[in-house]
Design a protein around this motif. Structure first.
Motif, mmCIF file in Angstrom:
data_model
loop_
_atom_site.group_PDB
_atom_site.id
_atom_site.type_symbol
_atom_site.label_atom_id
_atom_site.label_comp_id
_atom_site.label_asym_id
_atom_site.label_seq_id
_atom_site.Cartn_x
_atom_site.Cartn_y
_atom_site.Cartn_z
ATOM 1 N N PRO A 1 2.090 -1.205 -6.012
ATOM 2 C CA PRO A 1 2.062 -0.012 -6.570
ATOM 3 C C PRO A 1 2.384 0.281 -7.748
ATOM 4 O O PRO A 1 3.523 -0.387 -8.117
ATOM 5 N N THR B 1 0.853 -1.287 0.151
ATOM 6 C CA THR B 1 -0.097 0.010 0.037
ATOM 7 C C THR B 1 1.171 1.174 -0.008
ATOM 8 O O THR B 1 0.484 2.307 0.105
ATOM 9 N N ALA C 1 3.626 3.876 -1.642
ATOM 10 C CA ALA C 1 3.936 4.135 -2.962
ATOM 11 C C ALA C 1 5.543 4.646 -2.947
ATOM 12 O O ALA C 1 5.843 5.746 -3.250
#
Ligand code: 1VU
Length: 327
Positions: free
Chosen positions: A67, A26, A28
């Motif tokens: 990501p 989760t 980036a």
């Protein structure tokens, strides 16, 4: 040829923590490095390898998703330990196919990189065709006096046409370096000046994609973030292209400073760079290589610096802002 990977932040994620493995997807960060080395105790290494293998295989099979644009990496244990071989072989070809880079700690000689390259090449040769992706790149951690002294040989071997896996970046590890030299880390970081400069210089001389700076151990609260931002600025000013992170809160600060979009001073610098290039166009039209802007002389190296600043920022996603400055 593929564009170089943007690697402003390298976030270590302990492979022994299932919670952090999940959480990492989760976050980036330009680079997520799953750690099998210092963040994992001796006794936890076998379980960490198994958990990491499962995690990476799920990524390879698209059961999990990272990501977009994030580079997935694994930090193995030092080649001088009994663990390095097992780290690579126990991951296996499918898990390795999800890996864009292997981070090799405590690189003290060209043979350390050659070992990793040979083992990974062997694993890939024995893999099913469906398990093959592009070969991972190597990122070498510089953590000792020996390593700093032998950087030229390490980089030359790692970038030679005969090198199997290609050396793509260097990372300076302050804590182990301090231990090796019995020196004490201070807030000024002046004790690391020589070694940090050597890393940046070697990375540049050998055309490596990235030179990543030391970890900022502070990460909590306003003071932690202020310390981190100051360290990032110092590293960026020395020529580092990014920085190692240990906590999610560090990632956006690091990426913004190295992308030159952290605060007003960055935006002012980008505006200056755009003005330099506009003024240079006019000056070149009248045949002048040197001209004055804001009371200071601008000549070819300063124009080069302005171009470099804009290139770096554009690569980091500041293109729209730069375009607005040009209009
Ligand atoms: O919000 P949640 O509860 O779901 O998640 C927590 C926590 O699990 C998560 N988190 C991380 N996730 C992925 N990667 C990480 N590195 C990471 N760190 C934390 O974020 C949420 C908030 O965490 P927290 O503020 O409660 O932090 P903790 O007290 O749990 O952990 C702090 C430390 C520093 C221990 C942790 O961030 C950590 O283990 N970091 C990595 C340390 C490491 O890898 N060291 C070796 C590499 S450094 C090196 O070798 C220098 C060359």
């Amino acid at each position: 040829m593929a564009a170089p990977v943007l690697r402003r932040s390298l976030l270590y994620v302990p492979s022994s923590s299932p919670k952090m493995l999940t959480k990492s997807l989760t976050l980036a960060s330009d680079n997520i490095t799953y750690d099998l080395e210092d963040a994992v105790t001796e006794t936890a290494k076998p379980a960490a390898r198994a958990a990491l293998r499962q995690h990476l295989e799920s990524l390879a099979q698209s059961k999990l998703t990272a990501p977009p644009k994030t580079e997935i990496a694994v930090r193995i244990n030092a080649v001088s330990t009994q663990h390095a071989l097992a780290d690579l072989t126990e991951l296996g070809p499918l898990a390795l196919s999800a890996v864009g880079a292997i981070v090799v700690p405590k690189v003290n000689a060209p043979s350390d990189l050659a070992f990793v390259s040979d083992v990974v090449t062997q694993i890939r040769q024995n893999a099913d065709q469906g398990q093959l992706a592009e070969a991972p790149k190597l990122i070498a951690l510089v953590e000792s006096a020996r390593s700093v002294m032998d950087l030229k040989d390490i980089c030359a071997a790692g970038t030679a046409p005969t090198a199997g896996l290609r050396l793509d970046g260097l990372v300076f590890a302050a804590e182990d370096f301090a231990l090796d030299l019995s020196l004490t880390r201070t807030p000024s970081l002046s004790e690391f000046l020589y070694a940090r400069s050597a890393v940046v210089t070697a990375a540049k001389a050998f055309g490596l994609n990235s030179a990543l700076d030391l970890v900022c151990t502070a990460f909590r609260g306003d003071q932690g973030i202020a310390t981190l931002a100051e360290e990032c600025r110092g590293g960026r000013g020395m020529g580092f292209t990014g920085k190692q992170c240990i906590h999610p809160t560090q990632v956006s600060v690091v990426q913004q400073v190295f992308g030159r979009m952290y605060d007003e001073s960055d935006r002012t610098e980008l505006a200056w760079a755009v003005r330099v290039l506009i003024a240079e166009d006019k000056s070149a039209a009248s045949g002048r290589g040197a001209f004055t802007l804001d009371g200071k002389m601008i000549d070819a190296p300063v124009v080069g610096k302005a171009k470099r600043i804009l290139e770096q920022a554009e690569r980091a996603g500041a293109g729209d802002f730069i375009q607005s400055l040009r209009e």
